[in-house]
Design a protein around this motif. Sequence first.
Motif, PDB file in Angstrom:
ATOM      1  N   LYS A  94      67.256  65.824   1.961  1.00 22.64           N
ATOM      2  CA  LYS A  94      67.480  64.485   3.086  1.00 22.64           C
ATOM      3  C   LYS A  94      67.900  65.490   4.324  1.00 22.64           C
ATOM      4  CE  LYS A  94      68.787  61.277  -0.042  1.00 22.64           C
ATOM      5  NZ  LYS A  94      69.951  60.222  -0.224  1.00 22.64           N
ATOM      6  N   ALA A 107      63.349  66.966   9.035  1.00 22.15           N
ATOM      7  CA  ALA A 107      61.997  66.461   9.790  1.00 22.15           C
ATOM      8  C   ALA A 107      61.354  67.757  10.111  1.00 22.15           C
ATOM      9  CB  ALA A 107      62.426  65.787  11.033  1.00 22.15           C
ATOM     10  N   GLU A 126      53.214  67.275  15.890  1.00 25.65           N
ATOM     11  CA  GLU A 126      52.909  66.130  15.221  1.00 25.65           C
ATOM     12  C   GLU A 126      53.839  65.921  13.980  1.00 25.65           C
ATOM     13  OE1 GLU A 126      49.513  63.878  12.843  1.00 25.65           O
ATOM     14  OE2 GLU A 126      48.788  65.307  14.477  1.00 25.65           O
ATOM     15  N   LEU A 127      54.708  65.073  14.136  1.00 19.64           N
ATOM     16  CA  LEU A 127      55.720  64.892  12.803  1.00 19.64           C
ATOM     17  C   LEU A 127      55.028  64.390  11.796  1.00 19.64           C
ATOM     18  CD1 LEU A 127      58.828  64.697  12.353  1.00 19.64           C
ATOM     19  CD2 LEU A 127      58.828  62.124  12.990  1.00 19.64           C
ATOM     20  N   LYS A 128      55.513  64.844  10.595  1.00 19.60           N
ATOM     21  CA  LYS A 128      54.867  64.643   9.451  1.00 19.60           C
ATOM     22  C   LYS A 128      55.719  63.954   8.501  1.00 19.60           C
ATOM     23  CE  LYS A 128      50.986  66.779  10.244  1.00 19.60           C
ATOM     24  NZ  LYS A 128      49.781  66.013  10.591  1.00 19.60           N
ATOM     25  N   PRO A 129      55.497  62.600   8.226  1.00 21.60           N
ATOM     26  CA  PRO A 129      56.540  61.793   7.287  1.00 21.60           C
ATOM     27  C   PRO A 129      56.503  62.715   5.633  1.00 21.60           C
ATOM     28  CG  PRO A 129      54.815  60.647   8.186  1.00 21.60           C
ATOM     29  CD  PRO A 129      54.326  61.622   8.462  1.00 21.60           C
ATOM     30  N   ARG A 130      57.900  62.686   5.495  1.00 21.48           N
ATOM     31  CA  ARG A 130      58.125  63.164   3.948  1.00 21.48           C
ATOM     32  C   ARG A 130      57.158  62.862   2.854  1.00 21.48           C
ATOM     33  NH1 ARG A 130      62.494  66.150   1.742  1.00 21.48           N
ATOM     34  NH2 ARG A 130      63.700  65.884   3.663  1.00 21.48           N
ATOM     35  N   THR A 131      56.574  61.651   3.134  1.00 20.69           N
ATOM     36  CA  THR A 131      55.707  61.115   1.928  1.00 20.69           C
ATOM     37  C   THR A 131      54.376  61.731   2.010  1.00 20.69           C
ATOM     38  OG1 THR A 131      55.122  59.358   3.381  1.00 20.69           O
ATOM     39  CG2 THR A 131      56.843  58.691   1.722  1.00 20.69           C
ATOM     40  N   THR A 132      54.047  62.497   3.166  1.00 20.64           N
ATOM     41  CA  THR A 132      52.780  62.982   3.196  1.00 20.64           C
ATOM     42  C   THR A 132      52.884  64.788   3.005  1.00 20.64           C
ATOM     43  OG1 THR A 132      52.854  63.387   5.543  1.00 20.64           O
ATOM     44  CG2 THR A 132      51.924  61.260   4.664  1.00 20.64           C
ATOM     45  N   TRP A 133      54.078  65.325   2.740  1.00 19.16           N
ATOM     46  CA  TRP A 133      54.252  66.652   2.631  1.00 19.16           C
ATOM     47  C   TRP A 133      53.348  67.367   1.695  1.00 19.16           C
ATOM     48  CZ3 TRP A 133      59.775  68.053   3.463  1.00 19.16           C
ATOM     49  CH2 TRP A 133      60.438  67.542   4.814  1.00 19.16           C
ATOM     50  N   THR A 179      49.806  67.299   2.833  1.00 22.89           N
ATOM     51  CA  THR A 179      49.417  67.993   4.085  1.00 22.89           C
ATOM     52  C   THR A 179      49.131  69.649   3.888  1.00 22.89           C
ATOM     53  OG1 THR A 179      50.657  66.295   5.274  1.00 22.89           O
ATOM     54  CG2 THR A 179      50.482  68.469   6.438  1.00 22.89           C
TER      55      THR A 179
END
Length: 65
Positions: free
Chosen positions: A29, A32, A38-45, A48
């Motif tokens: 936690k 970021a 381009e910020l990548k949401p944790r749900t897409t790590w 990606t």
Amino acid sequence: MKISINNKQHESQAVTLLELAAELQLPAKGVAIAIDNELKPRTTWGETTLQEGASITIIKAACGG
């Protein structure tokens, strides 16, 4: 592959952003990550993928004032 993390060159074996986070032992936690600003949401790590020469910015939350 060679990537840039916070403006420093880094050699990584990671294929995805999730693998990179594990390789760098980032906390679960308060982190970021952006790729090429381009910020990548944790749900897409996990989906990606990293590319050679990518510019990655890692921001960690800090307590205090």
